[in-house]
Design a protein around this motif. Structure first.
Motif, short mmCIF file in Angstrom:
data_model
loop_
_atom_site.label_atom_id
_atom_site.label_comp_id
_atom_site.label_asym_id
_atom_site.label_seq_id
_atom_site.Cartn_x
_atom_site.Cartn_y
_atom_site.Cartn_z
N GLU A 1 0.82 -1.21 0.00
CA GLU A 1 0.00 0.00 0.00
C GLU A 1 0.86 1.27 0.00
O GLU A 1 0.50 2.27 -0.63
CB GLU A 1 -0.94 -0.02 1.21
CG GLU A 1 -2.03 -1.08 1.10
CD GLU A 1 -2.78 -1.31 2.39
OE1 GLU A 1 -3.97 -1.68 2.32
OE2 GLU A 1 -2.19 -1.13 3.49
N ILE A 2 2.00 1.22 0.70
CA ILE A 2 2.91 2.37 0.66
C ILE A 2 3.42 2.57 -0.76
O ILE A 2 3.47 3.70 -1.28
CB ILE A 2 4.09 2.19 1.63
CG1 ILE A 2 3.61 2.06 3.08
CG2 ILE A 2 5.05 3.38 1.51
CD1 ILE A 2 4.72 1.71 4.06
N ALA A 3 3.81 1.48 -1.41
CA ALA A 3 4.31 1.56 -2.79
C ALA A 3 3.26 2.14 -3.72
O ALA A 3 3.55 2.99 -4.58
CB ALA A 3 4.76 0.19 -3.27
N ALA A 4 2.02 1.70 -3.57
CA ALA A 4 0.94 2.21 -4.40
C ALA A 4 0.70 3.70 -4.16
O ALA A 4 0.40 4.46 -5.09
CB ALA A 4 -0.34 1.42 -4.14
N ARG A 5 0.86 4.11 -2.90
CA ARG A 5 0.66 5.54 -2.57
C ARG A 5 1.76 6.40 -3.20
O ARG A 5 1.49 7.49 -3.71
CB ARG A 5 0.63 5.71 -1.05
CG ARG A 5 0.42 7.16 -0.60
CD ARG A 5 -0.90 7.70 -1.06
NE ARG A 5 -1.03 9.13 -0.79
CZ ARG A 5 -0.54 10.09 -1.58
NH1 ARG A 5 0.11 9.76 -2.70
NH2 ARG A 5 -0.70 11.36 -1.27
#
Length: 212
Positions: free
Chosen positions: A8-12
């Motif tokens: 989710e951090i990567a997607a953000r």
């Protein structure tokens, strides 16, 4: 409060990379960003071992071990992608031709100092790679990291206690609970996960934070 996981951090992070950007993704967690870049945007991923135009990770049956990134992970190459000499790649990095690099970190200071190559511990294995070249050469440096260490200490600090990679080079920090802009004016909270409060974030980091 539900912290973001690494995916989710990567997607953000991927959401904040603009059209036309030339981007270097550091070894480890930052490589995941490639899998979440919007397909409608033309974004050019560069790897310090001499690749430009990398795509997302390949399917297992499409792995080609002659096509790897700087972390020795198999990658794909988009139409129009190119291979070139390692020296030319570092010239690209040092010459200010990278718009954004995304790196991991042991610590980031509120002023944007970066420590990500060595903890200074006697048994630690230093691994600087191209991080120093990217830190000073990229127009913007984004950092991805958990806010706290496993022992509960904040990685966002007033002053780095680990050996520095670069001074005042980081512009934005993406963590599992909040996003911060950092620089000469200190750390400003850009975004928090649902359930997190400014007061709690201030308590966790132990540094002076500015509200958006």
């Amino acid at each position: 409060m539900q912290p973001l996981n690494r995916t989710e951090i990567a997607a953000r992070v991927a959401r904040d990379i603009p059209e036309g950007a030339y981007v270097n993704l550091g070894i480890g967690l930052p490589t995941k960003v490639a899998d979440y870049l919007p397909h409608e945007r033309d974004i050019f991923l560069q790897s310090e071992n001499g690749l430009l135009g990398m795509g997302p990770a390949p399917a297992e049956e499409d792995v080609d071990w002659d096509l790897i990134n700087a972390g020795k992970q198999p990658v794909t190459l988009l139409a129009g992608g190119a291979y070139f000499h390692h020296g030319d790649s570092f010239a690209m990095m040092r010459g200010g031709h990278i718009d954004i690099c995304v790196l991991g970190a042991f610590q980031v200071s509120v002023k944007g100092d970066l420590a990500n190559w060595h903890t200074g511990a006697p048994d630690a294995i230093p691994a600087v790679g191209g991080a120093m070249d990217l830190a000073i050469g990229a127009k913007q440096v984004f950092v991805m990291m958990d806010l706290l260490t496993k022992s509960g200490e904040s990685k966002l600090v007033e002053r780095c206690s680990y050996p520095l990679t670069g001074i005042g080079c980081v512009s934005r920090v993406y963590t599992d609970v909040a996003i911060f802009d950092v620089g000469p004016d200190g750390a400003r909270v850009v975004e928090m996960v649902e359930g997190m409060t400014f007061a709690r974030l201030q308590e966790l980091t132990g540094v002076d934070l500015h509200a958006s």
